[in-house]
Design a protein around this motif. Structure first.
Motif, short mmCIF file in Angstrom:
data_model
loop_
_atom_site.label_atom_id
_atom_site.label_comp_id
_atom_site.label_asym_id
_atom_site.label_seq_id
_atom_site.Cartn_x
_atom_site.Cartn_y
_atom_site.Cartn_z
N PHE A 143 0.80 -1.23 -0.07
CA PHE A 143 -0.06 0.00 -0.02
C PHE A 143 0.87 1.12 0.16
CE2 PHE A 143 -3.12 -3.00 1.64
CZ PHE A 143 -4.33 -2.54 1.03
N GLN A 144 1.93 1.25 0.88
CA GLN A 144 2.74 2.45 0.91
C GLN A 144 3.66 2.50 -0.46
OE1 GLN A 144 3.18 4.73 3.59
NE2 GLN A 144 4.15 5.82 1.96
N ASP A 150 1.48 4.17 -2.83
CA ASP A 150 1.09 5.58 -2.64
C ASP A 150 2.27 6.38 -3.22
OD1 ASP A 150 -1.36 5.19 -1.62
OD2 ASP A 150 -0.56 5.09 0.59
N ASP A 151 3.54 5.78 -2.82
CA ASP A 151 4.85 6.52 -3.44
C ASP A 151 4.91 6.73 -4.71
OD1 ASP A 151 5.43 6.61 -0.51
OD2 ASP A 151 6.92 4.94 -0.58
N GLU A 176 2.58 6.94 -7.08
CA GLU A 176 1.79 7.62 -7.35
C GLU A 176 1.90 9.24 -6.85
OE1 GLU A 176 -2.53 4.86 -7.19
OE2 GLU A 176 -2.05 6.55 -5.66
N ALA A 177 2.37 9.42 -5.92
CA ALA A 177 2.89 10.84 -5.37
C ALA A 177 4.30 11.07 -6.28
CB ALA A 177 3.27 10.56 -3.86
N GLU A 203 -1.90 7.40 -11.63
CA GLU A 203 -2.56 6.44 -10.64
C GLU A 203 -2.45 4.93 -10.88
OE1 GLU A 203 -6.82 7.62 -8.90
OE2 GLU A 203 -6.88 7.68 -11.18
#
Length: 548
Positions: free
Chosen positions: A168-169, A172-173, A175-176, A181
Motif C-alpha cells: 500500500f505504501q 502511494d509513493d 502515485e505521489a 494512478e
C-alpha cells in the motif's frame, strides 16, 4: 484446481472475423520496452518473458559471473564480461496468438539515450520497480519520457521473493512521485514474510505458487482457487486468508478504478507484483499485459497523422548497429513499421536523402539469432542491411509522401577529446567515430584547431567511453586514447554567427559543432550555462537541451 498456465479461449487473431489481413495482423501486435533503474531485474524479466512465451525452453542464471549462460539479449562481449546490458536488441516471438516485439533496452543508466530512442519505437512500456526501493532516479527519467509521449505504462513490482516495502505504501509513493494512478491487477500474498502467491483481481482468483527446485529455470506450477473458496483458507490458514480478503475489499472500495481509456492515455498504470527470479507472478502479468497493451496506434508526422491500416508502407529507422557479427562487417538498420505491409526487397523513398532504397535481406532477431523475413506488418521491427545510406530518424515510405518527427538527441554530460598516436590511423578513427555516432553509441563534436577539426566525444555516462574505446579497437582496429574535458553541460544554440561567437567567448566554455554543423556551447558549470542563457535571451538567441 492446478495449472501451469491458464489459457484464454480466444486469441486476438481469432476474434477478427472477416476483417482484412492487415487489420488482423495489427490487432495481434504488441510492441513494448522495459524501463527500470539498474539492478531492478530487467534482464532477468526479459529472459523470463521469453521463457513463458516459448521462445526459450530453459532460463539460465543472468547474475552469477560464473554462470555458463548469459541472458539471451546480452550479446556483446563487454556485456558478458561486466554483466550489464549496454546495447538495445530486438526480441520477436509469438505467444498465444500475439506477435510480440520486445525492444530490449540498456539496463545501465549511462546508456539512457539509447533507451530514449527505443521508447520512440515502442507502443507501451513496462516499468520495473524494486519492491524495497520503489521509484528510483533512472526510472523517474524514463517514465517522464513515456509521459511526454503519452505512452501507456504497466508497472511490475519485482523481487517480491524477499521482504520489501508495504505494498500500500509503495503504491502511494509511486502515485505521489510520478503523478500517475496505479490499479493493482495482482496483489501479493505473503506468509510470514514469504511470497507465496497473488490475487488476480481480474479473474477473482488466488494464484498460489508451488516452489520448485530448479531455481526459476522453468515455468512455475500454480494452484488457482476463487478467492472466497474454502480451499484458499485451507491452503493459507484463516488468518492470512482473511487478511488478504480484507486488503482486496479495501482496494475495491478506496483504490483507483479500472479504466481502459486511462491506460491508453498513460494516466492509469495497471500494476502487478511478482518475482522474475523465481517466476512467481510473471504469467498473470504477461497474460493481462498482452490483453490490455495497445496494438500499433496512429503516428504523428511533421504535417499529418499516419494510421497503421493504411495501404502505403511507411516506417522509420530508430537504431543502427554495426558488426552484430564481428566476422562480417555488417551494418543493420532497425526499422519500425508504422503502416502498410512490408515485403522483402521492396523499394522505398528515403525522405532525408531523396534517394531510393531497396530494403534488402530483411531479418527479425532474437539477440544474435537471425531469421529471414518475407513480410512484416505495423508494429514489427525488421533489420535491414545498410551500406551507410541510412541514419537514425530516417523516414522510409512507399507511395504516400510523409516525414515522421525526428528522433531527439539529448545533450551529453561527459566530454573527452579523442586521438590516436599513429597519424596514419586518423582516417580509421574518423570512420569509426562516424559509424558509431550514426548508431547513437556516442555523439561526436568538432572544435576548430590549427591541425584541423579536433574530434570531441560526448556521452550521457562515462561507461559509454569504455564501450566506445572497446568497439574502436575490436571493430575498427583503432587504439584510441581519451583526454577528459572539464565540461559538464552542453546546449545547442540558434542565432546569428556573431551572437554565437560572442556568447561562446569565455574561459569556462567551448564552441563546437556536431556532425550536422549545428553549433553547441559546452559549459564547465550549471551556473555559467544559466547565466549565458539569460544573456542570450535578451538578443533572441535560443538554447536547446535536445538537438533542434
Amino acid at each position: 484446481m492446478s495449472d501451469t498456465a491458464p489459457h484464454r479461449t480466444e486469441s486476438p487473431a481469432s476474434t477478427q472475423g472477416n476483417s482484412s489481413r492487415i487489420d488482423r495482423e495489427i490487432a495481434r501486435r504488441r510492441t513494448f520496452a522495459i524501463i527500470s533503474h539498474p539492478d531492478a531485474g530487467k534482464t532477468t524479466l526479459t529472459e523470463k518473458l521469453l521463457l513463458y512465451g516459448g521462445a526459450i525452453h530453459l532460463a539460465g542464471s543472468v547474475k552469477a559471473r560464473r554462470a555458463t549462460r548469459h541472458a539471451t539479449s546480452d550479446w556483446m562481449e563487454m556485456e558478458k564480461e561486466r554483466g550489464i546490458s549496454v546495447t538495445s536488441s530486438v526480441l520477436q516471438f509469438d505467444y498465444d496468438g500475439y506477435r510480440i516485439n520486445l525492444l530490449d533496452t540498456p539496463g545501465h543508466q549511462d546508456f539512457s539515450e539509447d533507451t530514449y530512442r527505443t521508447l520512440v519505437a515502442a507502443d507501451a512500456a513496462v516499468m520495473l520497480l524494486d519492491n524495497r526501493k520503489g521509484v528510483e532516479e533512472q526510472t523517474r527519467k524514463l517514465f517522464n519520457v513515456c509521459k511526454l509521449r503519452r505512452t501507456p505504462v504497466f508497472t511490475l513490482v519485482n523481487k517480491c521473493d524477499r521482504p520489501g516495502e508495504d505494498p500500500f505504501q509503495l503504491l502511494d509513493d509511486v502515485e505521489a512521485d510520478l503523478g500517475v494512478e496505479c490499479y493493482p491487477v495482482t496483489w501479493p500474498i505473503t506468509d510470514r514474510g514469504q511470497f507465496v502467491g497473488v490475487v488476480n483481481r481480474r479473474t477473482g482468483e488466488a494464484v498460489l505458487f508451488r516452489k520448485g527446485a530448479d531455481h526459476g529455470q522453468t515455468q512455475v506450477q500454480t494452484d488457482r482457487y476463487p478467492l472466497d473458496d474454502d480451499a484458499v483458507t485451507e491452503a493459507l490458514g484463516s488468518e492470512i486468508a482473511d487478511r488478504i480478503r480484507e486488503e482486496i475489499a479495501l482496494l475495491d472500495m478506496a483504490g483507483a478504478e479500472f479504466d481502459a481509456d486511462a491506460i491508453t492515455a498513460g494516466t492509469l498504470s495497471p500494476t502487478f507484483f511478482g518475482s522474475a527470479l523465481t517466476n512467481f507472478g510473471i504469467e498473470p502479468f504477461l497474460h493481462t499485459f498482452l490483453d490490455y497493451a495497445p496494438p500499433p496506434p496512429p503516428r504523428e508526422t511533421v504535417d499529418d497523422v499516419v494510421h497503421p491500416e493504411e495501404d502505403d508502407f511507411s516506417g522509420f529507422v530508430f537504431k543502427i548497429q554495426a558488426n552484430l557479427d564481428p566476422r562480417h562487417r555488417d551494418r543493420i538498420a532497425f526499422v519500425r513499421i508504422v503502416s502498410g505491409r512490408f515485403d522483402a526487397g521492396m523499394e522505398v523513398d528515403n525522405r532525408r536523402s531523396g534517394q531510393k532504397v531497396r530494403l534488402a535481406q530483411p531479418q527479425t532477431f532474437m539477440a544474435r539469432e537471425r531469421q529471414a523475413v518475407e513480410e512484416a506488418w505495423p508494429g514489427d521491427v525488421v533489420g535491414i542491411h545498410d551500406r551507410g545510406s541510412l541514419r537514425i530518424g530516417d523516414t522510409l515510405t512507399a507511395g504516400r509522401s510523409l516525414e515522421f518527427r525526428d528522433i531527439p538527441r539529448f545533450s551529453p554530460e561527459h566530454f573527452a577529446r579523442i586521438s590516436v598516436e599513429d597519424p596514419l590511423r586518423r582516417k580509421h578513427l574518423d570512420n569509426g567515430l562516424r559509424q558509431l555516432s550514426e548508431e547513437g553509441a556516442a555523439q561526436v563534436f568538432y572544435a576548430p584547431s590549427i591541425a584541423g577539426p579536433a574530434p570531441i566525444v560526448g556521452a550521457v555516462g562515462p561507461l559509454q567511453f569504455d564501450v566506445l574505446l572497446h568497439r574502436l579497437e575490436h571493430e575498427y582496429g583503432v587504439e584510441a586514447r581519451l583526454e577528459r574535458l572539464p565540461y559538464t553541460q552542453a546546449r545547442w544554440i540558434t542565432g546569428s554567427d556573431a551572437q554565437v561567437q560572442a556568447l561562446a567567448a569565455g574561459y569556462d566554455r567551448q564552441l563546437v559543432h556536431d556532425s550536422r554543423e549545428r553549433p553547441l556551447i559546452l559549459f564547465k558549470t550549471e551556473w555559467s550555462m544559466q547565466r549565458t542563457i539569460e544573456k542570450g535571451a535578451d538578443g533572441g538567441v535560443e538554447f536547446h537541451s535536445v538537438a533542434p
